[in-house]
Write a protein that holds these residues in place. Structure first.
Motif, mmCIF file in Angstrom:
data_model
loop_
_atom_site.group_PDB
_atom_site.id
_atom_site.type_symbol
_atom_site.label_atom_id
_atom_site.label_comp_id
_atom_site.label_asym_id
_atom_site.label_seq_id
_atom_site.Cartn_x
_atom_site.Cartn_y
_atom_site.Cartn_z
ATOM 1 N N TYR A 194 58.227 -19.943 54.073
ATOM 2 C CA TYR A 194 57.999 -18.507 54.220
ATOM 3 C C TYR A 194 57.641 -18.114 55.645
ATOM 4 O O TYR A 194 57.956 -17.002 56.080
ATOM 5 N N LEU A 195 57.027 -19.024 56.382
ATOM 6 C CA LEU A 195 56.738 -18.733 57.782
ATOM 7 C C LEU A 195 58.037 -18.543 58.555
ATOM 8 O O LEU A 195 58.151 -17.645 59.397
ATOM 9 N N SER A 196 59.034 -19.366 58.251
ATOM 10 C CA SER A 196 60.340 -19.206 58.899
ATOM 11 C C SER A 196 60.935 -17.841 58.552
ATOM 12 O O SER A 196 61.534 -17.184 59.413
ATOM 13 N N ALA A 197 60.743 -17.401 57.321
ATOM 14 C CA ALA A 197 61.269 -16.099 56.907
ATOM 15 C C ALA A 197 60.577 -14.967 57.652
ATOM 16 O O ALA A 197 61.235 -14.024 58.130
ATOM 17 N N ARG B 168 70.501 -12.137 71.822
ATOM 18 C CA ARG B 168 70.866 -13.524 71.502
ATOM 19 C C ARG B 168 69.847 -14.131 70.544
ATOM 20 O O ARG B 168 70.080 -15.185 69.963
ATOM 21 N N GLY B 169 68.728 -13.441 70.380
ATOM 22 C CA GLY B 169 67.728 -13.849 69.399
ATOM 23 C C GLY B 169 68.264 -13.833 67.980
ATOM 24 O O GLY B 169 67.652 -14.393 67.070
ATOM 25 N N ALA B 170 69.416 -13.203 67.778
ATOM 26 C CA ALA B 170 70.038 -13.205 66.450
ATOM 27 C C ALA B 170 70.343 -14.630 66.003
ATOM 28 O O ALA B 170 70.277 -14.936 64.809
ATOM 29 N N TYR B 171 70.654 -15.504 66.957
ATOM 30 C CA TYR B 171 70.910 -16.907 66.608
ATOM 31 C C TYR B 171 69.634 -17.582 66.111
ATOM 32 O O TYR B 171 69.663 -18.363 65.172
ATOM 33 N N VAL B 172 68.520 -17.265 66.744
ATOM 34 C CA VAL B 172 67.234 -17.814 66.316
ATOM 35 C C VAL B 172 66.881 -17.264 64.937
ATOM 36 O O VAL B 172 66.463 -18.006 64.036
ATOM 37 N N ALA B 173 67.060 -15.950 64.765
ATOM 38 C CA ALA B 173 66.769 -15.326 63.466
ATOM 39 C C ALA B 173 67.633 -15.941 62.368
ATOM 40 O O ALA B 173 67.145 -16.216 61.267
ATOM 41 N N ALA B 174 68.907 -16.175 62.662
ATOM 42 C CA ALA B 174 69.798 -16.780 61.667
ATOM 43 C C ALA B 174 69.342 -18.194 61.331
ATOM 44 O O ALA B 174 69.326 -18.585 60.155
ATOM 45 N N SER B 175 68.944 -18.954 62.328
ATOM 46 C CA SER B 175 68.458 -20.320 62.082
ATOM 47 C C SER B 175 67.220 -20.306 61.197
ATOM 48 O O SER B 175 67.098 -21.109 60.262
ATOM 49 N N LEU B 176 66.297 -19.400 61.484
ATOM 50 C CA LEU B 176 65.085 -19.287 60.671
ATOM 51 C C LEU B 176 65.417 -18.845 59.247
ATOM 52 O O LEU B 176 64.825 -19.328 58.280
ATOM 53 N N ALA B 177 66.370 -17.940 59.124
ATOM 54 C CA ALA B 177 66.766 -17.478 57.796
ATOM 55 C C ALA B 177 67.419 -18.600 56.992
ATOM 56 O O ALA B 177 67.171 -18.738 55.788
ATOM 57 N N PHE B 178 68.254 -19.405 57.657
ATOM 58 C CA PHE B 178 68.843 -20.552 56.963
ATOM 59 C C PHE B 178 67.764 -21.523 56.513
ATOM 60 O O PHE B 178 67.826 -22.064 55.412
ATOM 61 N N ALA B 179 66.773 -21.753 57.365
ATOM 62 C CA ALA B 179 65.666 -22.643 56.983
ATOM 63 C C ALA B 179 64.964 -22.095 55.744
ATOM 64 O O ALA B 179 64.684 -22.838 54.795
ATOM 65 N N LEU C 254 64.936 -24.002 52.129
ATOM 66 C CA LEU C 254 63.636 -24.458 51.627
ATOM 67 C C LEU C 254 63.193 -23.766 50.339
ATOM 68 O O LEU C 254 62.351 -24.289 49.617
ATOM 69 N N THR C 255 63.753 -22.592 50.038
ATOM 70 C CA THR C 255 63.337 -21.864 48.834
ATOM 71 C C THR C 255 64.383 -21.876 47.729
ATOM 72 O O THR C 255 64.085 -21.458 46.614
ATOM 73 N N ALA C 256 65.573 -22.359 48.004
ATOM 74 C CA ALA C 256 66.644 -22.319 47.012
ATOM 75 C C ALA C 256 66.475 -23.427 45.979
ATOM 76 O O ALA C 256 66.054 -24.537 46.304
ATOM 77 N N TYR C 257 66.809 -23.098 44.737
ATOM 78 C CA TYR C 257 66.844 -24.135 43.701
ATOM 79 C C TYR C 257 67.979 -25.112 43.999
ATOM 80 O O TYR C 257 67.856 -26.307 43.786
ATOM 81 N N PRO D 87 70.414 -25.580 47.284
ATOM 82 C CA PRO D 87 70.727 -25.069 48.625
ATOM 83 C C PRO D 87 72.176 -25.274 49.078
ATOM 84 O O PRO D 87 72.503 -24.985 50.216
ATOM 85 N N ARG D 88 73.062 -25.717 48.179
ATOM 86 C CA ARG D 88 74.436 -25.987 48.599
ATOM 87 C C ARG D 88 75.130 -24.757 49.172
ATOM 88 O O ARG D 88 75.874 -24.859 50.145
ATOM 89 N N MET D 89 74.877 -23.580 48.592
ATOM 90 C CA MET D 89 75.506 -22.368 49.119
ATOM 91 C C MET D 89 74.994 -22.076 50.536
ATOM 92 O O MET D 89 75.763 -21.679 51.410
ATOM 93 N N ALA D 90 73.717 -22.285 50.753
ATOM 94 C CA ALA D 90 73.153 -22.090 52.099
ATOM 95 C C ALA D 90 73.806 -23.046 53.093
ATOM 96 O O ALA D 90 74.153 -22.651 54.208
ATOM 97 N N TYR D 91 73.969 -24.292 52.686
ATOM 98 C CA TYR D 91 74.622 -25.257 53.563
ATOM 99 C C TYR D 91 76.063 -24.850 53.850
ATOM 100 O O TYR D 91 76.562 -25.032 54.972
ATOM 101 N N GLY D 92 76.741 -24.301 52.862
ATOM 102 C CA GLY D 92 78.113 -23.833 53.063
ATOM 103 C C GLY D 92 78.184 -22.715 54.097
ATOM 104 O O GLY D 92 79.045 -22.735 54.988
ATOM 105 N N TRP D 93 77.294 -21.746 53.999
ATOM 106 C CA TRP D 93 77.270 -20.647 54.964
ATOM 107 C C TRP D 93 76.849 -21.140 56.343
ATOM 108 O O TRP D 93 77.354 -20.646 57.364
ATOM 109 N N LEU D 94 75.947 -22.096 56.387
ATOM 110 C CA LEU D 94 75.559 -22.677 57.675
ATOM 111 C C LEU D 94 76.747 -23.373 58.313
ATOM 112 O O LEU D 94 76.973 -23.254 59.526
ATOM 113 N N LEU D 95 77.537 -24.064 57.526
ATOM 114 C CA LEU D 95 78.745 -24.709 58.039
ATOM 115 C C LEU D 95 79.712 -23.661 58.597
ATOM 116 O O LEU D 95 80.311 -23.866 59.657
#
Length: 149
Positions: A69-72, A103-114, A118-121, A123-131
């Motif tokens: 949640y801190l990352s969020a 360019r902070g959008a990249y940092v925000a996106a990284s934190l959002a992916f984290a 970390l909260t997903a039952y 996380p495969r979909m998150a990994y797919g979007w990260l890819l």
């Protein structure tokens, strides 16, 4: 999730414009980037409001100390700053610093992916979007098929 998908789309616009054959299409796509970014923040704000509405403050404070949640919260703070400065006046006043700030959008996106992972039952979909994001960003290393517009 939709907020993060819109961030990925906004971040994809710059590399995608290099591959589009028509200058008018490239210009239109770039002209829509701000709207996509602001829409991403709007969905994020709805997500945060729903979370705060449904949770007791004691739980919000307890969860807020965890990495998930801190990352969020850190990503949301960055997105708020980006949304507040996503206007013509801010672009003029900040000059070259505006681009560095956004360019902070990249940092925000990284934190959002984290947060998502970390909260997903599952996380495969998150990994797919990260890819998807990583592939889009890796495409910046490839030569352009069109001249920059």
């Amino acid at each position: 999730m939709l907020s993060l998908q819109l961030v990925v789309l906004a971040l994809a616009i710059t590399p995608l414009r290099r591959w589009l054959p028509y200058a008018s299409l490239r210009r239109w796509l770039v002209s829509q980037r701000r709207a996509v970014g602001v829409a991403s923040f709007a969905y994020l704000a709805l997500h945060v409001c729903a979370y705060l509405w449904r949770q007791p403050w004691s739980r919000v404070l307890t969860e807020g100390a965890s990495a998930a949640y801190l990352s969020a919260w850190m990503g949301a703070a960055i997105m708020l700053l980006l949304a507040v400065t996503s206007n013509d006046r801010s672009v003029r006043r900040l000059g070259a610093r505006w681009k560095r700030l956004h360019r902070g959008a990249y940092v925000a996106a990284s934190l959002a992916f984290a947060h998502w992972v970390l909260t997903a039952y599952d996380p495969r979909m998150a990994y797919g979007w990260l890819l998807v994001l990583l592939l889009i960003e890796a495409s910046r290393l490839l030569p352009s098929s069109t001249a920059e517009a």
